[in-house]
Design a protein around this motif. Structure first.
Motif, short mmCIF file in Angstrom:
data_model
loop_
_atom_site.label_atom_id
_atom_site.label_comp_id
_atom_site.label_asym_id
_atom_site.label_seq_id
_atom_site.Cartn_x
_atom_site.Cartn_y
_atom_site.Cartn_z
N GLN A 239 57.95 -2.26 16.20
CA GLN A 239 56.72 -1.53 16.54
C GLN A 239 56.46 -1.46 18.04
OE1 GLN A 239 56.35 -3.31 13.17
NE2 GLN A 239 57.09 -1.22 12.87
N LEU B 233 47.18 -5.79 11.21
CA LEU B 233 47.05 -5.76 12.67
C LEU B 233 45.72 -6.40 13.05
CD1 LEU B 233 48.12 -4.72 15.45
CD2 LEU B 233 46.87 -2.57 14.99
N LEU C 81 47.49 -7.03 18.58
CA LEU C 81 47.38 -6.31 19.85
C LEU C 81 46.30 -7.01 20.66
CD1 LEU C 81 47.62 -2.48 19.13
CD2 LEU C 81 49.19 -3.93 20.44
N TYR D 264 48.65 4.55 13.10
CA TYR D 264 50.11 4.48 13.23
C TYR D 264 50.78 4.94 11.93
CZ TYR D 264 54.70 2.13 13.52
OH TYR D 264 56.04 1.83 13.49
N VAL E 58 42.96 -3.41 9.58
CA VAL E 58 43.00 -3.70 11.03
C VAL E 58 41.75 -4.53 11.30
CG1 VAL E 58 42.92 -2.75 13.35
CG2 VAL E 58 44.26 -1.59 11.57
N SER F 296 42.95 1.15 21.34
CA SER F 296 44.03 0.39 20.72
C SER F 296 43.80 0.23 19.22
CB SER F 296 44.11 -1.00 21.37
OG SER F 296 44.21 -0.89 22.78
N SER G 235 50.80 -7.90 23.40
CA SER G 235 51.00 -7.73 21.96
C SER G 235 51.79 -8.89 21.39
CB SER G 235 51.76 -6.42 21.68
OG SER G 235 53.03 -6.46 22.32
N GLY H 190 46.05 1.92 16.44
CA GLY H 190 46.68 0.96 15.52
C GLY H 190 46.40 1.32 14.07
N VAL I 150 53.98 -8.19 18.19
CA VAL I 150 54.31 -7.30 17.07
C VAL I 150 55.80 -7.45 16.74
CG1 VAL I 150 52.54 -5.63 17.76
CG2 VAL I 150 54.92 -5.32 18.55
N VAL J 101 53.41 0.48 20.43
CA VAL J 101 52.59 -0.26 21.39
C VAL J 101 52.67 0.42 22.76
CG1 VAL J 101 52.27 -2.46 22.59
CG2 VAL J 101 52.81 -2.45 20.15
N ILE K 288 50.51 3.40 22.66
CA ILE K 288 49.10 3.00 22.76
C ILE K 288 48.77 2.66 24.21
CG2 ILE K 288 47.43 1.21 22.11
CD1 ILE K 288 48.83 1.17 19.32
N TRP L 181 53.10 -1.50 10.06
CA TRP L 181 53.05 -2.67 10.94
C TRP L 181 53.78 -3.78 10.20
CZ3 TRP L 181 51.71 -2.45 15.85
CH2 TRP L 181 50.87 -1.42 16.28
#
Lengths: 473, 473
Positions: B373, B351, B413, B458, B277, B451, B367, B455, B369, B377, B380, B462
């Motif tokens: 996903q 991510l 994100l 998760y 991330v 976030s 976002s 993320g 994504v 989101v 989140i 992703w």
């Protein structure tokens, strides 16, 4: 008639005065009706806005002695004639001719940075290498005086004092001593140069200039200002505990004095024409900006007021005289020349208005009048009611250009311009037309116009002001 | 448990998706509780504020290739180590080394004035006399193209287009073409130099720099920006109907490329440590200011977020990697170097978060994504509820430095920073620490921290983003 009678009673009660104020010493219904007309016209009149736009666009910066200063005089003559003023003329004034040149301020240690700076007005320059020295930070002149002997010898002094934001400008009065007296105060202790936190309220990166005053018999050292955010950053360098070392350089210099002029025009009076109601503003400006709020707005305001009064069906009893003073910023030689000349005139200056505090709005009506005239001031205040002003005290100071006349006893009416944001812009490169709200300027014209008109129509005498006590209300 | 169940049901309904999203693909209670802890800590954590203060005070301006650029790399390494990040390192990047020098813009007729100006980034300089020519005003490139043939030959072109103020920065996107393409567009028609109204919203007298792009095979002409109030005044000179004549001078020049570096540090992941991330911001800045909002704030924000995550009792599943990119402003060579290197890494960037739009607050969560996903989101987004964000679309672009990774399919994100006042300061000398509200910055750290943490936690994958449709809601 009811309104007038009740007003008279109210005024009599409020003023605590009695039968000496007969109805014939108060303003007539006709004059008050004309004031209403003036006020409404002013709120819709774009003359002042057009004038300040023209002055800042076609002339721009006009520091004393510069080509802009000379161009401004021609502009003033042209515009006064265009507006139909009478007796349009200049009065020669000798002005200093200081040239700013370029200025550099660098921190060399602990963390090198170049800081935008302006020389203070009247500062000497440095030699071409500049002044490089360790720096000492103090809050103000008192803190400087409290340092151990020798603490600033051969050093650069950084004055970090922060100005308060106020509506009436009092924060400036409290903060400005560092700029005016700081250079000689530091030089007397052996400092080689000074830098001050700008005497201004802007969080933006605009250093603020303005004049200093060197004392005789003390070495003249170069003096600079840096903006608030840069002063904050410099404070953080000092807060590191490491030695701060700086270099300052300036090519500022004094050239021989120049000729400039006050520009004068009138709306002639009638039965009291030899009594002058003077509307003053200053035509010069500092050079980093284009002098929109200081004092293009004041110039435009007083010209706009006289123009509106000249367009009334009734001509004023007293003469309305607009004076655009030379060189307010650099020693008020225009004002001093004018005050001396006024003493030799056959006319008398009985009431003065100065506009030198930005582009409005007006938030308060203050005065400095003989207490015998407080009832008519109250009546004038009531005529401004739709403008929603506060009623100020009878302790107004007027302004720098009318100071000499006021000291000689001339009454002052002061529609107080709102200074809350004035020192965000004043004396900086950011003094441009974009800082003027046309609606606020029109409101200010309205407040001045009503006051000046009614001041010119007052059936009594504006008696000399000798001693002014705090007002009763 | 109630909250979690109802949330799950809501998400399922809102997303329009069904059983493919089992509870094990949603965030756990434990991770959501940790997100609450993070959010509350972030709102009271001064780390980001201290970092941007330190960067702007101790390093200051850090344009690509400069000594400040090199100092910033050392600062980044030092601070990442101090914060306890792992694998702190640099990645060498070659950067251009353009030097601004000095710039002058003078109107010679009809009304002479010197206008504060900045060269556009990458502009060639002029010879020592500068370029003196009659000037032609056009709004934008389309208006330039519509002029009669020969209209700007040997002239200076003034582009007067005004940028709109917007929260999402779209006004900048619409206005910036004049700066990027204007120089070559005017040169192709024989113009000798250009001046643009700043691509910024400030009413203050700060010209706005930024990069231009010369086209091959077209003469490279010097390009300058002036502030909005000066552009207004210049428009009034044109409005007079008189010929405007200007002189432009610049000592800008290109030096040989320099070495710079991306600075990288991590909070190591656990069971999904090979999934990255990435939190990106750029370490370089423009030179007139000290790069506080662009992008000192972003640098501080991503470092502050990683520090807060590292202090949780639970270690993240995925690796949180902070990347301070070299040279965003002058061609994103730091980003391109990083993207190329990432392709050779054994880890995968799944991510991304970029912080390059000022110092907050965050007003929206957007976002980009894989639609699979979107439920997480949404989850989140709900975890940020006390921050009162709007829910943005699934069409976020990320930012310039993550563009390469995003194009390769990495999910984005985007806690959207409020850009309403950003372009009052961006790319000007006024980009200083004074423009940062510490509370807004802390709110932004909170939004990013929640976030980024969630993320990283998760439970699903992703998935790569291939085609993004407008979101269903």
């Amino acid at each position: 008639m009811r309104t007038f009678k009740s007003l008279f009673i109210t005024v009599s009660l409020l003023s605590g005065l009695s039968s000496t104020f007969a109805a014939d010493k108060l303003l007539s219904k006709v004059d008050l009706a004309a004031a209403n007309t003036l006020r409404e016209r002013a709120l819709n009149d774009t003359t002042a806005g057009q004038l300040v736009e023209s002055l800042t666009t076609e002339v721009g910066a006009r520091p004393a002695g510069s080509t802009g200063d000379k161009a401004a005089i021609q502009w003033g003559l042209r515009e006064m004639k265009r507006l139909g003023f009478s007796n349009v003329r200049t009065m020669e004034v000798t002005v200093p001719h200081w040239v700013r040149g370029e200025a550099e301020c660098a921190v060399l240690a602990p963390w090198p940075v170049n800081i935008p700076t302006l020389a203070l007005g009247g500062s000497v320059g440095t030699d071409s290498e500049g002044v490089e020295a360790d720096a000492v930070m103090v809050k103000d002149i008192a803190a400087l005086a409290a340092l151990p002997a020798g603490a600033v010898k051969d050093k650069i002094v950084f004055f970090s004092n922060r100005m308060d934001r106020t509506q009436d400008g009092s924060g400036y009065g409290r903060a400005v001593a560092v700029r005016v007296q700081g250079p000689s105060a530091a030089a007397a202790l052996g400092a080689r140069a000074i830098v001050i936190r700008s005497v201004g309220t802007s969080p933006n990166r605009f250093p603020h200039t303005g004049s200093l005053r060197y004392l005789a018999d003390i070495a003249r050292i170069a003096a600079f200002a840096i903006s608030n955010p840069d002063a904050d950053a410099l404070e953080r360098q000092f807060a590191s505990g490491k030695q701060v070392r700086m270099r300052l350089r300036s090519t500022a210099r004094e050239l021989p004095p120049e000729k400039s002029a006050n520009v004068i025009g009138e709306v002639p009076g009638t039965d009291r024409a030899n009594e002058i109601v003077i509307l003053g503003a200053h035509l010069d400006s500092w050079d980093p900006g284009v002098g929109a709020i200081d004092d293009g707005a004041g110039v435009a305001l007083v010209m706009g007021v006289a123009k509106l009064i000249s367009e009334l069906d009734t001509k004023p009893r007293r003469t309305i005289r607009v004076v655009l003073f030379a060189n307010e910023e650099f020693g008020t030689s225009g004002s001093r020349t004018y005050t001396t000349a006024a003493q030799a005139e056959s006319v008398r200056h009985v009431l003065g208005f100065e506009a030198d505090f930005g582009a409005g709005p007006v938030w308060r009506l203050s005065s400095r009048v003989n207490p015998n005239q407080l009832p008519v001031v109250e009546q004038i205040f009531r005529a401004t009611a739709p403008l929603k002003l506060a009623r100020g005290a009878n302790t107004a100071t007027g302004g720098a250009d009318l100071d000499g006349l006021a000291r000689a006893g001339m009454a002052i009416l002061s529609p107080d311009l709102d200074g809350t944001k004035y020192f965000d812009v004043h004396h900086t490169a950011n003094d441009t037309l974009a800082q003027i709200d046309p609606g606020a300027l029109q409101q200010a014209v309205a407040a001045y116009a009503v006051s000046a008109w009614l001041g010119a129509q007052y059936p009594g005498d504006w008696e000399p002001v000798t001693e002014v006590k705090p007002p009763r209300r």
